[in-house]
Design a protein around this motif. Sequence first.
Motif, PDB file in Angstrom:
ATOM      1  N   UNK A 154     -15.268   9.950 -11.974  1.00 23.24           N
ATOM      2  CA  UNK A 154     -15.468  10.850 -13.108  1.00 23.24           C
ATOM      3  C   UNK A 154     -15.349  10.066 -14.415  1.00 23.24           C
ATOM      4  N   UNK A 155     -16.165  10.462 -15.368  1.00 20.42           N
ATOM      5  CA  UNK A 155     -16.121   9.896 -16.719  1.00 20.42           C
ATOM      6  C   UNK A 155     -15.222  10.787 -17.558  1.00 20.42           C
ATOM      7  N   UNK A 156     -14.087  10.258 -17.976  1.00 14.76           N
ATOM      8  CA  UNK A 156     -13.123  11.049 -18.731  1.00 14.76           C
ATOM      9  C   UNK A 156     -13.320  10.953 -20.239  1.00 14.76           C
ATOM     10  N   UNK A 157     -13.969   9.896 -20.703  1.00 11.19           N
ATOM     11  CA  UNK A 157     -14.200   9.722 -22.138  1.00 11.19           C
ATOM     12  C   UNK A 157     -15.026   8.486 -22.379  1.00 11.19           C
ATOM     13  N   UNK A 158     -15.803   8.479 -23.450  1.00 18.75           N
ATOM     14  CA  UNK A 158     -16.695   7.357 -23.752  1.00 18.75           C
ATOM     15  C   UNK A 158     -16.543   6.936 -25.207  1.00 18.75           C
ATOM     16  N   UNK A 159     -17.010   5.723 -25.512  1.00 17.90           N
ATOM     17  CA  UNK A 159     -16.956   5.218 -26.874  1.00 17.90           C
ATOM     18  C   UNK A 159     -18.025   4.172 -27.119  1.00 17.90           C
ATOM     19  N   UNK A 163     -14.670  15.758 -17.673  1.00 16.87           N
ATOM     20  CA  UNK A 163     -15.051  16.286 -16.358  1.00 16.87           C
ATOM     21  C   UNK A 163     -16.521  16.052 -16.049  1.00 16.87           C
ATOM     22  N   UNK A 164     -17.012  14.843 -16.355  1.00 20.53           N
ATOM     23  CA  UNK A 164     -18.387  14.479 -16.024  1.00 20.53           C
ATOM     24  C   UNK A 164     -18.355  13.684 -14.724  1.00 20.53           C
ATOM     25  N   UNK A 165     -18.846  14.285 -13.659  1.00 22.72           N
ATOM     26  CA  UNK A 165     -18.767  13.669 -12.335  1.00 22.72           C
ATOM     27  C   UNK A 165     -19.998  12.808 -12.080  1.00 22.72           C
ATOM     28  N   UNK A 166     -19.770  11.633 -11.496  1.00 17.38           N
ATOM     29  CA  UNK A 166     -20.864  10.784 -11.028  1.00 17.38           C
ATOM     30  C   UNK A 166     -21.144  11.197  -9.585  1.00 17.38           C
ATOM     31  N   UNK A 167     -22.223  11.933  -9.380  1.00 14.05           N
ATOM     32  CA  UNK A 167     -22.533  12.455  -8.048  1.00 14.05           C
ATOM     33  C   UNK A 167     -23.100  11.381  -7.128  1.00 14.05           C
ATOM     34  N   UNK A 174     -19.333   0.274 -13.068  1.00 12.88           N
ATOM     35  CA  UNK A 174     -18.907   1.598 -12.607  1.00 12.88           C
ATOM     36  C   UNK A 174     -18.786   1.624 -11.079  1.00 12.88           C
ATOM     37  N   UNK A 175     -19.656   0.907 -10.400  1.00 17.63           N
ATOM     38  CA  UNK A 175     -19.580   0.830  -8.937  1.00 17.63           C
ATOM     39  C   UNK A 175     -18.287   0.140  -8.505  1.00 17.63           C
ATOM     40  N   UNK A 176     -17.933  -0.956  -9.179  1.00 14.83           N
ATOM     41  CA  UNK A 176     -16.675  -1.636  -8.886  1.00 14.83           C
ATOM     42  C   UNK A 176     -15.489  -0.721  -9.217  1.00 14.83           C
ATOM     43  N   UNK A 177     -15.577  -0.002 -10.332  1.00 18.80           N
ATOM     44  CA  UNK A 177     -14.506   0.915 -10.709  1.00 18.80           C
ATOM     45  C   UNK A 177     -14.303   1.981  -9.642  1.00 18.80           C
ATOM     46  N   UNK A 220     -13.697   5.548 -19.982  1.00 18.68           N
ATOM     47  CA  UNK A 220     -12.495   5.712 -19.171  1.00 18.68           C
ATOM     48  C   UNK A 220     -12.897   6.489 -17.928  1.00 18.68           C
ATOM     49  N   UNK A 221     -12.559   5.945 -16.765  1.00 23.63           N
ATOM     50  CA  UNK A 221     -12.959   6.570 -15.502  1.00 23.63           C
ATOM     51  C   UNK A 221     -11.720   6.945 -14.700  1.00 23.63           C
ATOM     52  N   UNK A 222     -11.884   7.968 -13.858  1.00 20.42           N
ATOM     53  CA  UNK A 222     -10.777   8.409 -13.022  1.00 20.42           C
ATOM     54  C   UNK A 222     -11.327   9.005 -11.732  1.00 20.42           C
ATOM     55  N   UNK A 223     -10.456   9.115 -10.753  1.00 15.90           N
ATOM     56  CA  UNK A 223     -10.846   9.750  -9.490  1.00 15.90           C
ATOM     57  C   UNK A 223     -10.810  11.271  -9.608  1.00 15.90           C
ATOM     58  N   UNK A 224     -10.094  11.791 -10.584  1.00 16.28           N
ATOM     59  CA  UNK A 224      -9.956  13.225 -10.783  1.00 16.28           C
ATOM     60  C   UNK A 224     -10.792  13.685 -11.977  1.00 16.28           C
TER      61      UNK A 224
END
Length: 351
Positions: free
Chosen positions: A12-17, A196-200, A133-136, A187-191
């Motif tokens: 999930x993408x929690x925030x961008x800059x 709340x932008x999910x990478x499907x 992002x794949x490594x993350x 900033x990425x997270x598993x939750x």
Amino acid sequence: MTPHDAPRAPLHIAGTGTALPGDPVDNARLGKAFGIDEEWIDLFVGTRTRHFGWDLATGEIRHSLADLCAEAAHHAADAAGTDPADLDFLVLATTTPDRLLPTTANEVADRLGLDHLPTYQIQAGCSGAVQALDLARALLAAGHRSGLVVAGDTTARFLDPGRSPADLPARELVNYVLFGDGAGAAVVSAQPDGEALAVRTLLHRFSGRGRPPGQIIDWDGPVRRDPGRQMLSEDYKAVEEGVPVLAGEIYRELLDSVGWTPHDVDFLLPPQLSARMTRRITEHLGVPAAHEVSCVADTGNTGNALPLIQLDRLLTRLPHTGRALALVVESSKWIRAGLALERTRPREPRP
């Protein structure tokens, strides 16, 4: 089931800059600095402005890649409501690190006050942000809670304000009007926290077997320095012919992987080689109703930063639930990459 079809860990993408150095440089100023016809720039690339971290007149570097990446990372952490000290890892992608060692990734970690965490630097072209992002995602699957993905590029090493366009071969001259400097971060997270932008789904495929590179960026130390050596070369004709075809392949593969139809897509983030090329790609795709999210007309081609800058712009335009496809083509040795993205709940207003 092949490895490519196997279930993937949540991302999930929690925030961008975004970070862009200095004031925008329009085509008139660029043309005057490099002795290139302004009308030709308008017609050939269609890009209006770009930013440089160095002075057009003197070549003095005013913003390093580490400067830009650290600034973008701060913006992303603020957007996510995350203290950088709480991040578990940092992944940085670039074609143009400030130096070979220490890595720009570690310089950025230091500036953010991070310590005792894994850091990675990926050497890549325009697909580097997707690779990062794949490594993350793999790091999150291994148990990390959240991390930082940063990507960016700078041009100071390869664009010489002292060169005359008459001295430059066409394969090198094109880069003087295509590129700009910049960085993006996420900033990425598993939750599904924050935005709340999910990478499907995430696509990353090398597709250049037996195919000549569309772009070459050379690197040599002082022992092998050759004044006549061409350090930056682009086969723009091959890029112009190949990128729209690859973009169509990415578009269809992303849709198939998530079971969406073209009418399910609300936003399209197309490849960003140049404004003119972006128009050609979107016309080739013929996406029925998706709103385009592009940045290249204003930022120039910022290489690795582009997908994250597009994501940053997407989040400002996606206050409610919605779906998006991001298409990324790296022409250096032909990589197909992309993201299928979905917001599953409305963004909550910030206090």
